[in-house]
Design a protein around this motif. Structure first.
Motif, short mmCIF file in Angstrom:
data_model
loop_
_atom_site.label_atom_id
_atom_site.label_comp_id
_atom_site.label_asym_id
_atom_site.label_seq_id
_atom_site.Cartn_x
_atom_site.Cartn_y
_atom_site.Cartn_z
N LEU A 1 -28.38 39.92 -27.78
CA LEU A 1 -26.96 40.27 -27.67
C LEU A 1 -26.30 39.41 -26.61
O LEU A 1 -25.22 38.85 -26.80
CB LEU A 1 -26.81 41.74 -27.28
N PHE A 2 -26.97 39.31 -25.48
CA PHE A 2 -26.42 38.56 -24.35
C PHE A 2 -26.28 37.08 -24.70
O PHE A 2 -25.24 36.47 -24.48
CB PHE A 2 -27.32 38.74 -23.14
N VAL A 3 -27.33 36.50 -25.30
CA VAL A 3 -27.32 35.06 -25.57
C VAL A 3 -26.36 34.71 -26.70
O VAL A 3 -25.56 33.79 -26.59
CB VAL A 3 -28.75 34.58 -25.93
N PHE A 4 -26.42 35.50 -27.80
CA PHE A 4 -25.74 35.05 -29.00
C PHE A 4 -24.32 35.58 -29.17
O PHE A 4 -23.60 35.15 -30.06
CB PHE A 4 -26.56 35.37 -30.24
N SER A 5 -23.92 36.56 -28.34
CA SER A 5 -22.54 37.02 -28.50
C SER A 5 -21.58 36.09 -27.75
O SER A 5 -20.39 36.13 -27.98
CB SER A 5 -22.40 38.45 -28.01
N GLN A 6 -22.11 35.28 -26.85
CA GLN A 6 -21.21 34.45 -26.03
C GLN A 6 -20.91 33.10 -26.64
O GLN A 6 -19.92 32.48 -26.32
CB GLN A 6 -21.79 34.26 -24.62
N LYS A 7 -21.80 32.60 -27.50
CA LYS A 7 -21.51 31.28 -28.06
C LYS A 7 -21.55 31.32 -29.58
O LYS A 7 -22.18 32.19 -30.17
CB LYS A 7 -22.49 30.24 -27.52
N ALA A 8 -20.85 30.36 -30.17
CA ALA A 8 -20.74 30.33 -31.62
C ALA A 8 -22.09 29.99 -32.24
O ALA A 8 -22.87 29.22 -31.69
CB ALA A 8 -19.71 29.29 -32.04
N MET A 9 -22.38 30.63 -33.38
CA MET A 9 -23.62 30.33 -34.09
C MET A 9 -23.26 29.46 -35.28
O MET A 9 -22.21 29.63 -35.89
CB MET A 9 -24.24 31.63 -34.60
N PRO A 10 -24.16 28.53 -35.64
CA PRO A 10 -23.90 27.71 -36.83
C PRO A 10 -23.86 28.59 -38.09
O PRO A 10 -24.49 29.65 -38.14
CB PRO A 10 -25.07 26.73 -36.87
N GLY A 11 -23.13 28.12 -39.09
CA GLY A 11 -22.93 28.89 -40.32
C GLY A 11 -24.22 29.29 -41.00
O GLY A 11 -24.37 30.44 -41.46
N TRP A 12 -25.19 28.40 -41.04
CA TRP A 12 -26.45 28.74 -41.73
C TRP A 12 -27.16 29.89 -41.04
O TRP A 12 -27.76 30.75 -41.68
CB TRP A 12 -27.36 27.52 -41.85
N LEU A 13 -27.04 29.92 -39.71
CA LEU A 13 -27.71 30.98 -38.96
C LEU A 13 -27.05 32.34 -39.24
O LEU A 13 -27.72 33.35 -39.41
CB LEU A 13 -27.66 30.65 -37.46
N VAL A 14 -25.72 32.33 -39.31
CA VAL A 14 -25.00 33.56 -39.62
C VAL A 14 -25.39 34.06 -41.00
O VAL A 14 -25.63 35.26 -41.20
CB VAL A 14 -23.48 33.35 -39.52
N GLU A 15 -25.50 33.13 -41.95
CA GLU A 15 -25.88 33.53 -43.31
C GLU A 15 -27.30 34.09 -43.36
O GLU A 15 -27.57 35.07 -44.05
CB GLU A 15 -25.80 32.32 -44.26
N TRP A 16 -28.18 33.48 -42.60
CA TRP A 16 -29.56 33.95 -42.55
C TRP A 16 -29.62 35.34 -41.89
O TRP A 16 -30.27 36.25 -42.38
CB TRP A 16 -30.41 32.93 -41.78
N LEU A 17 -28.87 35.48 -40.79
CA LEU A 17 -28.86 36.77 -40.09
C LEU A 17 -28.25 37.87 -40.95
O LEU A 17 -28.58 39.04 -40.80
CB LEU A 17 -28.07 36.65 -38.78
N ASP A 18 -27.36 37.47 -41.86
CA ASP A 18 -26.73 38.42 -42.75
C ASP A 18 -27.77 39.08 -43.66
O ASP A 18 -27.58 40.20 -44.13
CB ASP A 18 -25.68 37.67 -43.58
N LEU A 19 -28.89 38.39 -43.90
CA LEU A 19 -29.93 38.95 -44.77
C LEU A 19 -30.98 39.75 -43.99
O LEU A 19 -31.82 40.42 -44.58
CB LEU A 19 -30.63 37.81 -45.54
N ILE A 20 -30.91 39.68 -42.68
CA ILE A 20 -31.91 40.37 -41.85
C ILE A 20 -31.85 41.91 -42.01
O ILE A 20 -32.88 42.55 -42.17
CB ILE A 20 -31.77 39.95 -40.37
N PRO A 21 -30.64 42.52 -42.01
CA PRO A 21 -30.64 43.99 -42.11
C PRO A 21 -31.31 44.51 -43.38
O PRO A 21 -32.15 45.42 -43.30
CB PRO A 21 -29.14 44.34 -42.11
N VAL A 22 -30.98 43.93 -44.52
CA VAL A 22 -31.57 44.43 -45.76
C VAL A 22 -33.08 44.18 -45.74
O VAL A 22 -33.87 45.03 -46.19
CB VAL A 22 -30.87 43.79 -46.99
N ALA A 23 -33.49 43.05 -45.18
CA ALA A 23 -34.92 42.75 -45.12
C ALA A 23 -35.65 43.74 -44.22
O ALA A 23 -36.73 44.25 -44.57
CB ALA A 23 -35.13 41.31 -44.65
N ILE A 24 -35.07 44.05 -43.07
CA ILE A 24 -35.73 44.97 -42.14
C ILE A 24 -35.83 46.37 -42.75
O ILE A 24 -36.89 47.01 -42.70
CB ILE A 24 -34.98 45.05 -40.80
#
Lengths: 234, 106
Positions: B25-48
């Motif tokens: 939360l601390f590291v990634f809420s402060q700086k922009a993430m690349p688009g591919w990472l956001v798309e990948w993270l978007d699939l994390i909840p359903v996978a978990i």
């Protein structure tokens, strides 16, 4: 309605299924802790300080078998490492959030609050304060139910009204709400298959992390193959 | 066990649990993430969620063994249908609990 009143109402409304699912598990934890010789205060303190169900069960049983502090800490760390992925995913909804808020928020990131907040953030009309309320209402339910278990021993008979199924039913519901298209269904099936296979061969719960990482990556690759360079998957 | 020692243990447990919750939360809420990472993270909840729930339904015991047709997996069917139909989390929890209870009574 004032914005704060609305936040509180919506946060509590979103959190109540979590509270219901926590109650039997928190009680069971309290009973176990009491049997392991912990006082009511010690039991409540663990729920306040740690706030992570499965690792608290493991912690209590390791304590009663005389494990070292180091062994307990390492086991807890491994069991709870999956929260790393959840916080990472939640960070996409908490851009530019002040650091003190994140300190408060991080405390309440659990499997359950993560899933509820993810669904709410996506459906819109959700903000970080409502998410924070969900985290902390769930925490209150967890602490209260573990204290209730420690005080009362077993006043809810086991199997009462199918209460043992509450947590699984909640996860099924939360999973269904995440299925927003074929890509999500495929990712879910891949992750489910992998996690079942891994759980049969790997002891502990690390299968959750491995299956999720591989399935999300697989899903991402599938979405790229279907629409190379496409901005968003269906 | 002495109180000080016990509180040492739970503080250690709390710390190693808190850090993985806080750091991303601390590291990634402060700086922009690349688009591919956001798309990948978007699939994390359903996978978990899937990774959490499927072994609960289809295996049992420790070490786990495969057990596809057990009460937990049978009750998952009406629970799943109810969730799909209503999209109510509270209702889903209640239906799952009552179905599980009813199956136990049969």
């Amino acid at each position: 309605m004032s914005p704060w009143r609305e936040r509180l109402t919506m946060g509590i409304r979103a959190a109540w299924p979590i509270c219901m699912a926590y109650f039997p598990i928190g009680m069971a934890f309290g009973v176990l802790a009491q049997k392991a010789g912990l006082s009511v205060f010690q039991t409540g303190a663990m729920s306040v300080v740690v706030f992570a169900g499965s690792s608290q069960f493991i912690g209590v049983s390791m304590l009663s078998s005389g494990a070292s502090l180091m062994a307990i800490a390492v086991t807890t760390f491994v069991v709870n490492l999956r929260h790393l992925l959840m916080s990472w995913s939640l960070a996409t909804h908490l851009r530019k959030t002040p650091t003190p808020f994140l300190f408060l928020f991080a405390y309440g990131v659990t499997d359950e609050s993560f899933a509820v907040n993810t669904v709410q953030f996506r459906e819109g009309n959700w903000d970080r304060w409502k998410a924070l309320i969900v985290n902390h209402v769930a925490n209150i339910a967890w602490v209260c139910s573990s204290i209730a278990g420690a005080v009362s021993g077993q006043f809810i008979p086991s199997g009462f009204l199918g209460i043992d199924y509450a947590m699984i039913a909640m996860f099924i519901g939360l999973l269904v709400f995440q299925l927003r298209g074929r890509l999500y269904v495929m990712t879910a099936l891949l992750s489910g298959g992998l996690s079942v296979a891994f759980s049969l061969v790997v002891p502990g719960n690390s299968y959750v992390i491995f299956a999720s990482l591989i399935a999300a990556t697989g899903g991402y690759v599938i979405s790229r193959l279907r629409s190379p360079g496409g901005p968003k998957h269906a | 066990m002495p109180d000080a020692e016990y509180f040492g243990v739970i503080l250690a447990m709390g710390l190693v649990t808190y850090l993985p919750r806080w750091m991303p939360l601390f590291v990634f809420s402060q700086k922009a993430m690349p688009g591919w990472l956001v798309e990948w993270l978007d699939l994390i909840p359903v996978a978990i969620l899937s990774a959490l729930v499927f072994p609960e339904l289809l295996t049992h015991g420790a070490p786990r063994t495969l057990d596809i047709l057990q009460a937990k997996s049978l009750v998952a069917v009406p629970t799943l249908l109810f969730a799909l139909r209503t999209r109510s989390l509270g209702g889903t929890v209640v239906v799952g609990m009552l179905s599980f209870w009813a199956l136990g009574k049969l």
